[in-house]
Structures are given as C-alpha cells and as structure tokens.
Design an enzyme around this catalytic site. Structure first.
Site, PDB file in Angstrom:
ATOM      1  N   ASN A   9      33.133 -23.295 -37.396  1.00  0.00           N
ATOM      2  CA  ASN A   9      33.074 -22.241 -38.417  1.00  0.00           C
ATOM      3  C   ASN A   9      33.627 -20.964 -37.789  1.00  0.00           C
ATOM      4  OD1 ASN A   9      32.430 -20.354 -40.342  1.00  0.00           O
ATOM      5  ND2 ASN A   9      30.223 -20.376 -39.919  1.00  0.00           N
ATOM      6  N   LYS A  63      34.222 -18.222 -39.190  1.00  0.00           N
ATOM      7  CA  LYS A  63      33.759 -17.015 -39.876  1.00  0.00           C
ATOM      8  C   LYS A  63      34.972 -16.116 -40.184  1.00  0.00           C
ATOM      9  CE  LYS A  63      29.569 -17.576 -37.249  1.00  0.00           C
ATOM     10  NZ  LYS A  63      28.205 -17.132 -37.067  1.00  0.00           N
ATOM     11  N   SER A  66      24.515 -21.171 -31.547  1.00  0.00           N
ATOM     12  CA  SER A  66      24.904 -20.914 -30.156  1.00  0.00           C
ATOM     13  C   SER A  66      25.179 -22.184 -29.354  1.00  0.00           C
ATOM     14  CB  SER A  66      23.845 -20.053 -29.453  1.00  0.00           C
ATOM     15  OG  SER A  66      23.733 -18.794 -30.095  1.00  0.00           O
ATOM     16  N   GLU A 112      20.425 -24.866 -39.008  1.00  0.00           N
ATOM     17  CA  GLU A 112      20.822 -23.712 -38.215  1.00  0.00           C
ATOM     18  C   GLU A 112      19.709 -22.668 -38.226  1.00  0.00           C
ATOM     19  OE1 GLU A 112      25.331 -23.405 -37.842  1.00  0.00           O
ATOM     20  OE2 GLU A 112      24.805 -22.384 -39.680  1.00  0.00           O
ATOM     21  N   GLU A 157      24.626 -16.569 -43.274  1.00  0.00           N
ATOM     22  CA  GLU A 157      25.309 -15.279 -43.481  1.00  0.00           C
ATOM     23  C   GLU A 157      25.645 -15.082 -44.964  1.00  0.00           C
ATOM     24  OE1 GLU A 157      28.280 -15.854 -40.444  1.00  0.00           O
ATOM     25  OE2 GLU A 157      26.701 -15.707 -38.940  1.00  0.00           O
ATOM     26  N   HIS A 190      25.540 -21.118 -45.862  1.00  0.00           N
ATOM     27  CA  HIS A 190      25.407 -20.568 -44.503  1.00  0.00           C
ATOM     28  C   HIS A 190      24.475 -19.354 -44.565  1.00  0.00           C
ATOM     29  CE1 HIS A 190      26.366 -18.653 -40.702  1.00  0.00           C
ATOM     30  NE2 HIS A 190      26.850 -19.820 -40.304  1.00  0.00           N
ATOM     31  N   GLY A 197      24.796 -17.004 -33.214  1.00  0.00           N
ATOM     32  CA  GLY A 197      25.528 -15.895 -32.611  1.00  0.00           C
ATOM     33  C   GLY A 197      24.712 -15.057 -31.640  1.00  0.00           C
TER      34      GLY A 197
END
Ligand code: PEP
Length: 246
Positions: free
Chosen positions: A8, A10, A208, A164, A96, A94, A170
């Site tokens: 991904n 992003k 991560s 996740e 985000e 996701h 991240g």
C-alpha cells in the site's frame, strides 16, 4: 494456500519510482514464485504499473473505491474503472480512510460489495486503535467491524481480510505474534460462523511489517500474508518481506 504480500503506497511514489519498483519486482521471478504480490499505488500510477508488470505475475490494485458504478462523485474512483485498468484488488476500509474520511462499517461494506460486483478482490481492513486495545476492547471492535464491513456475497475465495492494529501502522510498533495469532483466529472464526467456511480465507497482517520482522510475523499461526505500507516503497525491503514467506 499461497501467501499474499500487498504493498500500500498510500499517497507516495512518482511515475519514475513506480516504473522502477514495479519493473524491479516483475524482473525477479523468484519473488512471484514465492508468493502472490500486489501493488496498490496512488490511482494515477496504475497504468504505468500495469505496463511495467505486463507479462509477469505481479498484480495491482486500488487503495479505495466508491460504492457506485458511476455518477456525480468528484474525485472518486469506481471499482469498475479499477477493473477496466487491469486491477485485481482494491483495499477498502483502511484505517486512514475510516479516520480521515469518516468511513463507517456500512460504507466499507458498500465499497466491498461494489468491488465484488466489479470482479475485484476486496482487501477489507479491520483493526483496533491504541485506546481500544488498552481498554480491552480489541475483540469487540474486531467483531463489530467484521459484522458490519463484509458484504453478504463475500466468500473465503473472493475476499481478503487485513488485520491492521491502527497503533502499529507507520509507527514502527508491531503487535506480538501471540496477539496477531489471537486476532487472526478470531477473524477466521467470525468469518466461518457468518459464511460457513473460512479454511481458504487469506488473512493478512499489517502494521510496520519490514524485512527485519517479516519472518516471525509471516510464520505466525493464521497469517496468510501481509499488507505493507512504508516498506513496500523500497524494492529491496519489499523483496525481503516476500522472500520471508514460509
Ligand atoms: C498500511 O498502510 O496498511 C500499513 C500497514 O503501513 P505500514 O506498513 O507503514 O505500517
């Protein structure tokens, strides 16, 4: 079951870096021999990725889609257009997107449903925040997201789930392999209870993952691959993750 390693990107990458990275993966046949690979770049880079991986087994996908097939939705992308561009996958839900775009479970479900109708495999993301984990709510959050985000048409063969933990994305922090195994077992049980069969369901871990920690995560019970953010932008580190698949 073949492992799936999905990158991904992003909102990162450029035309030049997309070409170099995708071509680099496509050229190394030992990588596609080891696992299924999918690149999810920013949408404008999809045609360049498609050209770079043509003739190889490297797949690609979108990072999001709209629930509708077409219409007045400025800035959005339909699952059908992603399919038209050659995508096999689309990430939906996701964290985000859930946080930045206020996507609810119902919205995620509608997007996953559109993906299935368009002939794409949705990678449906679930995961708890740090506060939810510290408050002992992980299991309840996963149950709620699984119940609310999966379309009725989802089967073990046409859908991928990515667990996740939000606090691991991240941040350089990863869940312990015991915690990963526990949530993956819960996800598989929930899917089996709702859909009758989850033996062939691919459940990815994300948060991560990098070359240095991939082997232990990918060897964890119930883990069938990884959704990789930052490390998927580095060809060598991404390759190390793929080669770490058992
Ligand atoms: C992600 O974006 O889904 C992700 C897991 O990111 P990172 O690997 O950078 O934590």
């Amino acid at each position: 079951m073949r492992y799936l390693i999905a990158g991904n990107w992003k909102m990162n990458g450029s035309l030049a870096s997309a070409r170099t990275l995708a071509q680099g993966l496509a050229d190394r046949r030992e990588l596609t021999a080891k696992a299924d690979i999918a690149l999810c770049p920013p949408a404008p880079l999809l045609p360049a990725i498609a050209a770079a991986v043509a003739g190889s087994a490297v797949a690609f996908g979108g990072q999001d889609c709209h629930a509708a097939e077409k219409g007045a939705h400025t800035g959005d992308i339909s699952a059908w257009l992603l399919k038209d561009l050659g995508c096999s996958f689309v990430i939906v839900g996701h964290s985000e997107r859930r946080a930045d775009h206020f996507e609810t479970d119902a919205i995620v479900k509608a997007k996953a449903s559109a993906a299935l109708k368009a002939g794409l495999t949705p990678i449906v993301c679930v995961g708890e925040t740090e506060a939810e984990r510290e408050g002992g709510k992980t299991s309840a959050v996963i149950s709620r997201q699984m119940a609310g985000s999966l379309p009725e048409a989802s089967t073990a063969a046409n859908t991928v789930i990515a667990y996740e933990p939000v606090w691991a994305i991240g941040t350089g922090k990863t869940a312990t392999t015991d915690d990963i195994a526990a949530v993956h077992a819960q996800v598989r049980d929930l899917f089996a209870a709702a859909r009758g069969n989850a033996g062939a369901l691919r459940i990815l871990y994300g948060g991560s993952v990098k070359g240095a920690n991939a082997a232990s995560i990918l060897a964890t019970a119930g883990v069938n691959g990884a959704l990789v953010g930052g490390a998927s932008l580095d060809l060598e580190d991404f390759a190390r993750i793929i080669l770490a698949c058992p």
